[in-house]
Motif scaffolding. Sequence first.
Motif, PDB file in Angstrom:
ATOM      1  N   LEU A   1       0.810  -1.216   0.000  1.00  0.00           N
ATOM      2  CA  LEU A   1       0.000   0.000   0.000  1.00  0.00           C
ATOM      3  C   LEU A   1       0.843   1.266   0.000  1.00  0.00           C
TER       4      LEU A   1
ATOM      5  N   LYS B   1       4.040  10.979   2.544  1.00  0.00           N
ATOM      6  CA  LYS B   1       3.061  11.493   1.583  1.00  0.00           C
ATOM      7  C   LYS B   1       3.000  13.021   1.641  1.00  0.00           C
TER       8      LYS B   1
ATOM      9  N   GLU C   1      -9.218   5.963  -1.056  1.00  0.00           N
ATOM     10  CA  GLU C   1     -10.213   5.091  -1.682  1.00  0.00           C
ATOM     11  C   GLU C   1     -10.150   3.668  -1.121  1.00  0.00           C
ATOM     12  N   CYS C   2      -8.951   3.250  -0.687  1.00  0.00           N
ATOM     13  CA  CYS C   2      -8.795   1.902  -0.133  1.00  0.00           C
ATOM     14  C   CYS C   2      -9.618   1.710   1.141  1.00  0.00           C
TER      15      CYS C   2
ATOM     16  N   LEU D   1       0.888   3.517  -3.148  1.00  0.00           N
ATOM     17  CA  LEU D   1      -0.286   4.266  -3.592  1.00  0.00           C
ATOM     18  C   LEU D   1      -0.147   5.738  -3.214  1.00  0.00           C
ATOM     19  N   ASP D   2      -0.832   6.598  -3.994  1.00  0.00           N
ATOM     20  CA  ASP D   2      -0.802   8.020  -3.681  1.00  0.00           C
ATOM     21  C   ASP D   2      -1.921   8.362  -2.696  1.00  0.00           C
TER      22      ASP D   2
ATOM     23  N   ARG E   1      -4.864   9.973  -2.980  1.00  0.00           N
ATOM     24  CA  ARG E   1      -6.236   9.670  -3.396  1.00  0.00           C
ATOM     25  C   ARG E   1      -6.499   8.170  -3.347  1.00  0.00           C
ATOM     26  N   GLU E   2      -5.558   7.384  -3.840  1.00  0.00           N
ATOM     27  CA  GLU E   2      -5.755   5.924  -3.874  1.00  0.00           C
ATOM     28  C   GLU E   2      -5.823   5.336  -2.468  1.00  0.00           C
ATOM     29  N   LEU E   3      -5.013   5.845  -1.560  1.00  0.00           N
ATOM     30  CA  LEU E   3      -5.048   5.335  -0.187  1.00  0.00           C
ATOM     31  C   LEU E   3      -6.392   5.629   0.474  1.00  0.00           C
TER      32      LEU E   3
ATOM     33  N   ALA F   1      -5.426   1.519   5.917  1.00  0.00           N
ATOM     34  CA  ALA F   1      -5.168   2.664   5.037  1.00  0.00           C
ATOM     35  C   ALA F   1      -4.818   3.931   5.803  1.00  0.00           C
TER      36      ALA F   1
ATOM     37  N   TRP G   1      -9.026  -3.096   5.476  1.00  0.00           N
ATOM     38  CA  TRP G   1      -8.331  -2.071   4.700  1.00  0.00           C
ATOM     39  C   TRP G   1      -8.659  -0.674   5.222  1.00  0.00           C
TER      40      TRP G   1
END
Length: 486
Positions: free
Chosen positions: A15, A46, A25-26, A18-19, A21-23, A37, A33
């Motif tokens: 994980l 980040k 969304e997880c 991931l950037d 936004r993706e984190l 996350a 998750w």
Amino acid sequence: MELDSLPDDALLQVLRYLDVRELLECRGVCRRWRELALRPLLWRDKRIHSNMSTKLIAIALRLVPRLHSLRIDLPLHGDACDVLLVTPTAISEVDLKFGAKDDLLVALILSRQVSLGRLKKVSLFTRHDIIRTSKRGLRALLLQICQAPGLQSLSLCLNVHSDDEEVLNVIKAKVPVPASLKQLSCFGSLKPYLELLMEWHANTLEVVSLSSDGPRLTSLLAAMPRLRKLKCPMLPDMQLLRQCLSLTHLELNLTDLDDEVVEAGLPGARLLLCSAAAHLEHLEIMYNPYSSPDVVDLLLSVGRRSGDTALRSLRLTISQWDWEFRCRESFDEDESESPPPQLVPLAAILPRLPLLTVLDIDTEASDAFLDALDGQVVPKLERLDIRTPRDGDCDHSWLHVEEERMRRVMKRYPRLHVFIKDVDKTICRQGDCGFCKANSCHADMPDGRPCLLRSHRGTGCGVSHVHYTHSPHWSGFEIYIDTSSG
């Protein structure tokens, strides 16, 4: 094997790629998750910046436990600004660009991050030219900056007038914070806040960059036992810096000061360069080409008392504005053929620089100067930075001539790299260029970019083949010169 079969530690390592936004969304995948996350391990490196949507910024600041950096332009739309004031997110680096109306907001943002205990680096840039301390918000901001504990790096681009007695009395009444700053950069006038910071953090400051002068600045700098890198204009009594034996990098800017200030500071600067060259490893002098006698005077002082110097890098830099103005000016034939005045004293002090590996003259190299590089002086020279001449001829044709001149120099210095700044092939000042039409050997050469001349193969030479100009990335071209024969 399904992804959920991985243990937490392994899944966290996945994980981390991931950037932001993706984190976020997880968190909607499953309960496991949702918890993973938001683990601090995923967020410690980040970054949040202004290119993100304000909605995403607001969501992240409500949920994320920590961040590496926050880099935004104020004001933000929506409720992102309000979230900044109460966010639970502990941030290590805060970089803010703001207007005159947002100074109190910035002070409150910094106060919140100070209370969370992870703030280490602050960079502030105001879009307003002059701000007066009659505004309570700005006063609160500057006092917050001075009293923030644990800061290691501080960069300020502000211009403040603060001569009223009320401000001075408030500052004098403050209890000093424990020294922690290692880097301090100040562009603009911040008196007396700048002096306060330098006094409180004198024992820990290692890198200082200033754009203004003042009667107390030199004595405050001289009292810093760990100062190793200094960038400043001409200061009064610069000879006091001789006691800073840890000072190894000095960048002296002579371009933004009145002639009277430069003249008044020259004696102290000469005394400093006479003796400090014994431990000074990197020296850069930024100057105006029309005040070259000052540069000549300073150059002749380098190592005059200490003999051989410790200098490994010497750069004589013409500011970009001065260079462009110089190129636009018309010069008579006699002046265009005469060598730049700083090259004569530079050639004279070369025997004092046995450890020099980098030399940047930021101008054209005359034949006499190249002849002075006889292989015996500066025997460790690995990099030479020059410019194309200002005589109006085609740079493409000049480059062919320069290859022949540099072949002789590279025979004496086999590991030498010659960086030629901003070679312009396609735009000829004389109009239509017959040479460029007749010679297509450099047809793919980027326009207005640097050129690297070298006589060795490969890149394992210890010298970076990157030359930083207006672009942060290498976009020039290389020419290999064969020195084995002819």
